[in-house]
Design an enzyme around this catalytic site. Structure first.
Site, PDB file in Angstrom:
ATOM      1  N   ASP A 117      66.919  81.572  39.577  1.00 43.85           N
ATOM      2  CA  ASP A 117      67.409  81.879  40.929  1.00 43.85           C
ATOM      3  C   ASP A 117      68.787  81.257  41.174  1.00 43.85           C
ATOM      4  O   ASP A 117      69.672  81.875  41.759  1.00 43.85           O
ATOM      5  CB  ASP A 117      66.444  81.351  42.001  1.00 43.85           C
ATOM      6  CG  ASP A 117      65.203  82.222  42.147  1.00 43.85           C
ATOM      7  OD1 ASP A 117      65.269  83.422  41.839  1.00 43.85           O
ATOM      8  OD2 ASP A 117      64.157  81.682  42.570  1.00 43.85           O
ATOM      9  N   SER A 128      60.905  93.696  41.189  1.00 45.02           N
ATOM     10  CA  SER A 128      61.076  93.258  39.797  1.00 45.02           C
ATOM     11  C   SER A 128      60.630  94.294  38.766  1.00 45.02           C
ATOM     12  O   SER A 128      61.336  94.508  37.771  1.00 45.02           O
ATOM     13  CB  SER A 128      60.350  91.933  39.555  1.00 45.02           C
ATOM     14  OG  SER A 128      61.042  90.906  40.212  1.00 45.02           O
ATOM     15  N   ARG A 156      63.936  74.339  60.290  1.00 44.10           N
ATOM     16  CA  ARG A 156      63.010  74.246  61.428  1.00 44.10           C
ATOM     17  C   ARG A 156      62.237  72.929  61.350  1.00 44.10           C
ATOM     18  O   ARG A 156      62.136  72.195  62.331  1.00 44.10           O
ATOM     19  CB  ARG A 156      62.059  75.455  61.350  1.00 44.10           C
ATOM     20  CG  ARG A 156      61.010  75.511  62.412  1.00 44.10           C
ATOM     21  CD  ARG A 156      60.192  76.771  62.296  1.00 44.10           C
ATOM     22  NE  ARG A 156      59.478  76.865  61.015  1.00 44.10           N
ATOM     23  CZ  ARG A 156      58.715  77.883  60.660  1.00 44.10           C
ATOM     24  NH1 ARG A 156      58.553  78.912  61.477  1.00 44.10           N
ATOM     25  NH2 ARG A 156      58.092  77.887  59.506  1.00 44.10           N
ATOM     26  N   GLY A 213      67.399  76.812  56.150  1.00 47.90           N
ATOM     27  CA  GLY A 213      66.135  76.824  55.417  1.00 47.90           C
ATOM     28  C   GLY A 213      66.134  75.756  54.342  1.00 47.90           C
ATOM     29  O   GLY A 213      67.194  75.419  53.789  1.00 47.90           O
ATOM     30  N   THR A 253      56.780  84.182  41.756  1.00 50.96           N
ATOM     31  CA  THR A 253      57.393  84.203  43.085  1.00 50.96           C
ATOM     32  C   THR A 253      56.450  83.596  44.118  1.00 50.96           C
ATOM     33  O   THR A 253      55.428  82.997  43.753  1.00 50.96           O
ATOM     34  CB  THR A 253      57.884  85.643  43.429  1.00 50.96           C
ATOM     35  OG1 THR A 253      58.653  85.580  44.618  1.00 50.96           O
ATOM     36  CG2 THR A 253      56.749  86.635  43.610  1.00 50.96           C
ATOM     37  N   TYR A 296      67.037  91.085  50.883  1.00 53.81           N
ATOM     38  CA  TYR A 296      67.613  92.402  50.577  1.00 53.81           C
ATOM     39  C   TYR A 296      66.727  93.540  51.080  1.00 53.81           C
ATOM     40  O   TYR A 296      67.042  94.702  50.883  1.00 53.81           O
ATOM     41  CB  TYR A 296      67.925  92.552  49.075  1.00 53.81           C
ATOM     42  CG  TYR A 296      66.761  92.246  48.172  1.00 53.81           C
ATOM     43  CD1 TYR A 296      65.810  93.214  47.868  1.00 53.81           C
ATOM     44  CD2 TYR A 296      66.612  90.979  47.622  1.00 53.81           C
ATOM     45  CE1 TYR A 296      64.747  92.926  47.038  1.00 53.81           C
ATOM     46  CE2 TYR A 296      65.543  90.686  46.798  1.00 53.81           C
ATOM     47  CZ  TYR A 296      64.620  91.662  46.515  1.00 53.81           C
ATOM     48  OH  TYR A 296      63.551  91.375  45.701  1.00 53.81           O
ATOM     49  N   LYS A 350      55.891  79.123  42.938  1.00 56.27           N
ATOM     50  CA  LYS A 350      56.999  78.562  42.151  1.00 56.27           C
ATOM     51  C   LYS A 350      56.855  77.059  41.899  1.00 56.27           C
ATOM     52  O   LYS A 350      57.389  76.546  40.931  1.00 56.27           O
ATOM     53  CB  LYS A 350      58.339  78.835  42.859  1.00 56.27           C
ATOM     54  CG  LYS A 350      58.769  80.293  42.782  1.00 56.27           C
ATOM     55  CD  LYS A 350      60.134  80.503  43.405  1.00 56.27           C
ATOM     56  CE  LYS A 350      60.506  81.965  43.416  1.00 56.27           C
ATOM     57  NZ  LYS A 350      61.818  82.249  43.971  1.00 56.27           N
ATOM     58  N   LYS A 380      61.466  68.410  56.026  1.00 61.57           N
ATOM     59  CA  LYS A 380      61.656  69.094  54.734  1.00 61.57           C
ATOM     60  C   LYS A 380      63.134  69.092  54.334  1.00 61.57           C
ATOM     61  O   LYS A 380      63.470  68.983  53.165  1.00 61.57           O
ATOM     62  CB  LYS A 380      61.103  70.521  54.800  1.00 61.57           C
ATOM     63  CG  LYS A 380      59.626  70.554  54.456  1.00 61.57           C
ATOM     64  CD  LYS A 380      59.012  71.910  54.594  1.00 61.57           C
ATOM     65  CE  LYS A 380      59.390  72.883  53.510  1.00 61.57           C
ATOM     66  NZ  LYS A 380      58.773  74.214  53.747  1.00 61.57           N
ATOM     67  N   GLY A 419      70.999  89.824  49.525  1.00 59.63           N
ATOM     68  CA  GLY A 419      70.364  89.139  48.394  1.00 59.63           C
ATOM     69  C   GLY A 419      70.190  89.976  47.138  1.00 59.63           C
ATOM     70  O   GLY A 419      69.635  89.487  46.153  1.00 59.63           O
ATOM     71  N   GLY A 473      61.851  76.862  48.757  1.00 61.47           N
ATOM     72  CA  GLY A 473      62.102  76.989  47.322  1.00 61.47           C
ATOM     73  C   GLY A 473      63.457  77.619  47.018  1.00 61.47           C
ATOM     74  O   GLY A 473      64.184  77.137  46.136  1.00 61.47           O
TER      75      GLY A 473
HETATM   76  P1  NAP Z   1      59.714  79.170  51.484  1.00 63.47           P
HETATM   77  O1  NAP Z   1      59.717  78.207  50.352  1.00 63.47           O
HETATM   78  O2  NAP Z   1      58.452  79.504  52.171  1.00 63.47           O
HETATM   79  O3  NAP Z   1      60.789  78.601  52.569  1.00 63.47           O
HETATM   80  C1  NAP Z   1      61.030  79.280  53.761  1.00 63.47           C
HETATM   81  C2  NAP Z   1      62.031  78.510  54.599  1.00 63.47           C
HETATM   82  O4  NAP Z   1      62.308  79.294  55.767  1.00 63.47           O
HETATM   83  C3  NAP Z   1      61.524  77.162  55.093  1.00 63.47           C
HETATM   84  O5  NAP Z   1      62.605  76.294  55.174  1.00 63.47           O
HETATM   85  C4  NAP Z   1      60.972  77.510  56.482  1.00 63.47           C
HETATM   86  O6  NAP Z   1      61.067  76.425  57.397  1.00 63.47           O
HETATM   87  C5  NAP Z   1      61.948  78.559  56.935  1.00 63.47           C
HETATM   88  N1  NAP Z   1      61.323  79.495  57.888  1.00 63.47           N
HETATM   89  C6  NAP Z   1      60.319  80.354  57.659  1.00 63.47           C
HETATM   90  N2  NAP Z   1      60.030  81.044  58.778  1.00 63.47           N
HETATM   91  C7  NAP Z   1      60.854  80.582  59.743  1.00 63.47           C
HETATM   92  C8  NAP Z   1      61.040  80.890  61.105  1.00 63.47           C
HETATM   93  N3  NAP Z   1      60.306  81.842  61.717  1.00 63.47           N
HETATM   94  N4  NAP Z   1      61.982  80.218  61.811  1.00 63.47           N
HETATM   95  C9  NAP Z   1      62.741  79.267  61.210  1.00 63.47           C
HETATM   96  N5  NAP Z   1      62.618  78.933  59.909  1.00 63.47           N
HETATM   97  C10 NAP Z   1      61.687  79.585  59.185  1.00 63.47           C
HETATM   98  O7  NAP Z   1      60.323  80.590  51.023  1.00 63.47           O
HETATM   99  P2  NAP Z   1      61.379  80.872  49.874  1.00 63.47           P
HETATM  100  O8  NAP Z   1      60.674  81.039  48.558  1.00 63.47           O
HETATM  101  O9  NAP Z   1      62.480  79.889  49.966  1.00 63.47           O
HETATM  102  O10 NAP Z   1      61.894  82.343  50.285  1.00 63.47           O
HETATM  103  C11 NAP Z   1      62.742  82.500  51.386  1.00 63.47           C
HETATM  104  C12 NAP Z   1      63.376  83.893  51.367  1.00 63.47           C
HETATM  105  O11 NAP Z   1      64.166  84.053  50.197  1.00 63.47           O
HETATM  106  C13 NAP Z   1      62.370  85.050  51.364  1.00 63.47           C
HETATM  107  O12 NAP Z   1      62.820  85.983  52.310  1.00 63.47           O
HETATM  108  C14 NAP Z   1      62.483  85.601  49.947  1.00 63.47           C
HETATM  109  O13 NAP Z   1      62.184  86.967  49.876  1.00 63.47           O
HETATM  110  C15 NAP Z   1      63.942  85.346  49.640  1.00 63.47           C
HETATM  111  N6  NAP Z   1      64.291  85.261  48.195  1.00 63.47           N
HETATM  112  C16 NAP Z   1      65.286  86.057  47.721  1.00 63.47           C
HETATM  113  C17 NAP Z   1      65.644  85.973  46.390  1.00 63.47           C
HETATM  114  C18 NAP Z   1      66.714  86.858  45.832  1.00 63.47           C
HETATM  115  O14 NAP Z   1      66.852  86.943  44.605  1.00 63.47           O
HETATM  116  N7  NAP Z   1      67.510  87.499  46.653  1.00 63.47           N
HETATM  117  C19 NAP Z   1      64.999  85.066  45.521  1.00 63.47           C
HETATM  118  C20 NAP Z   1      63.989  84.268  46.052  1.00 63.47           C
HETATM  119  C21 NAP Z   1      63.629  84.379  47.394  1.00 63.47           C
HETATM  120  P3  NAP Z   1      59.912  75.308  57.525  1.00 63.47           P
HETATM  121  O15 NAP Z   1      60.223  74.280  56.483  1.00 63.47           O
HETATM  122  O16 NAP Z   1      60.055  74.806  58.904  1.00 63.47           O
HETATM  123  O17 NAP Z   1      58.607  76.008  57.277  1.00 63.47           O
END
Ligand code: NAP
Length: 271
Positions: free
Chosen positions: A101, A16, A150, A125, A61, A212, A65, A154, A233, A128
């Site tokens: 987002d 960012s 997983r 997934g 982030t 990304y 969030k 949720k 991403g 957030g």
């Molecule tokens: P989060 O709220 O922690 O959610 C993560 C999700 O992934 C949950 O559903 C979790 O499942 C699942 N997960 C995590 N580890 C896993 C594993 N080893 N096996 C299976 N499922 C797994 O995270 P988030 O904020 O959504 O972020 C997720 C990704 O999005 C990150 O990589 C982040 O960098 C990326 N992101 C990208 C952008 C962009 O602009 N491109 C913006 C925001 C975020 P459970 O519910 O079972 O824990």
């Protein structure tokens, strides 16, 4: 000079500051943007920094969030519906939370000519980012969203008329040769793992990853090799950042930015 920041923990990986400082410098905006590693217990201090004007606004982030919402005076109805805030705007005496987002994701689909309207989409997934993407997909008129996580509970919390939750282990049964598949899990970020068994990837699928770093995760790499449409991403990230700038400065600044130059610059920072 206005000061902005992205807060999170960990935060060292965040691109960012590069995005925002590139835009401020190229458009002559008198502002600077930094990263701040912030623990949950430190959120009240950050809120005070915005209230007393030391910070003009922040992006939020992982993992704040949702935590940040209780400290805000108002939350935009879309951000409220998503259940997550990634930007705070100070409108004088009120702190307002919003979410860019979902819009970043929609803009990335549009730029890459991916139209999920009237189609079935598979989302991996239920965190957030998935919530913002579900919101965006509903805006774009999808027919059905198969939501695999997983932790089934949720995913079930996000169940709606067009959102059908399943455990991630059901993926092989749900995938079709022409599926649109969106990975919102961090699988593939730290390793060459794939959220999908690579044997299930087909050239007629559309494969989208919100990750990304690395620039191309294992399943995108294979998908691209066999001729599937792929999207990482970075475009989503760029559009959420540009939308944040528009919200802070109250102008259509993003239209003045050379997207290709900005993307090339950010790609150079990922190497
Ligand atoms: P989060 O709220 O922690 O959610 C993560 C999700 O992934 C949950 O559903 C979790 O499942 C699942 N997960 C995590 N580890 C896993 C594993 N080893 N096996 C299976 N499922 C797994 O995270 P988030 O904020 O959504 O972020 C997720 C990704 O999005 C990150 O990589 C982040 O960098 C990326 N992101 C990208 C952008 C962009 O602009 N491109 C913006 C925001 C975020 P459970 O519910 O079972 O824990």
């Amino acid at each position: 000079m206005k000061q902005f920041a992205v807060i999170g923990n960990p935060i060292g990986h965040s691109l960012s500051p590069y995005l925002h400082n590139f835009v401020y410098n190229s458009l002559g905006i008198d502002a600077v943007y930094e990263r701040k590693r912030v623990l949950k217990s430190e959120l009240p201090q950050i809120i005070n920094l915005i209230k007393n004007g030391d910070l003009s606004g922040i992006n939020v982030t992982i993992p704040h969030k949702e935590n940040i919402m209780e400290y805000l005076d108002n939350i935009n109805p879309r951000a409220r519906s998503i259940g997550a805030v990634n930007i705070i705007i100070n409108n004088g005496n009120k702190l307002i939370g919003n979410n860019t987002d979902w819009f970043g994701f929609l803009m990335a689909l549009k730029k890459n000519r991916i139209d999920p309207a009237n189609k079935e989409v598979i989302v991996l997934g239920a965190g957030g980012t998935a919530k913002a993407i579900l919101f965006a997909l509903k805006q774009s008129g999808v027919n059905k969203i198969v939501l695999l996580n997983r932790t089934l509970q949720k995913a079930e919390e996000l169940k709606e008329d067009i959102v059908f939750p399943y455990p991630l282990t059901h993926l092989a049964k749900m995938i079709k040769n022409d599926s649109i598949i969106i990975n919102t899990t961090p699988i593939g970020m730290q390793s060459a793992q794939s959220p999908i068994d690579l044997g299930l990837i087909h050239k007629n699928q559309t494969l989208i990853d919100v990750i990304y770093t690395p620039f191309e995760t294992a399943f995108l790499k294979l998908g691209k090799k066999i001729g599937a449409k792929t999207l990482n991403g970075l475009d989503m990230f760029i559009y959420q950042g540009l939308t944040s700038i528009d919200l802070w400065f109250g102008k259509d600044i993003s239209n003045q930015v050379n997207f290709t130059q900005l993307k090339t610059y950010l790609e150079s920072k990922l190497c």
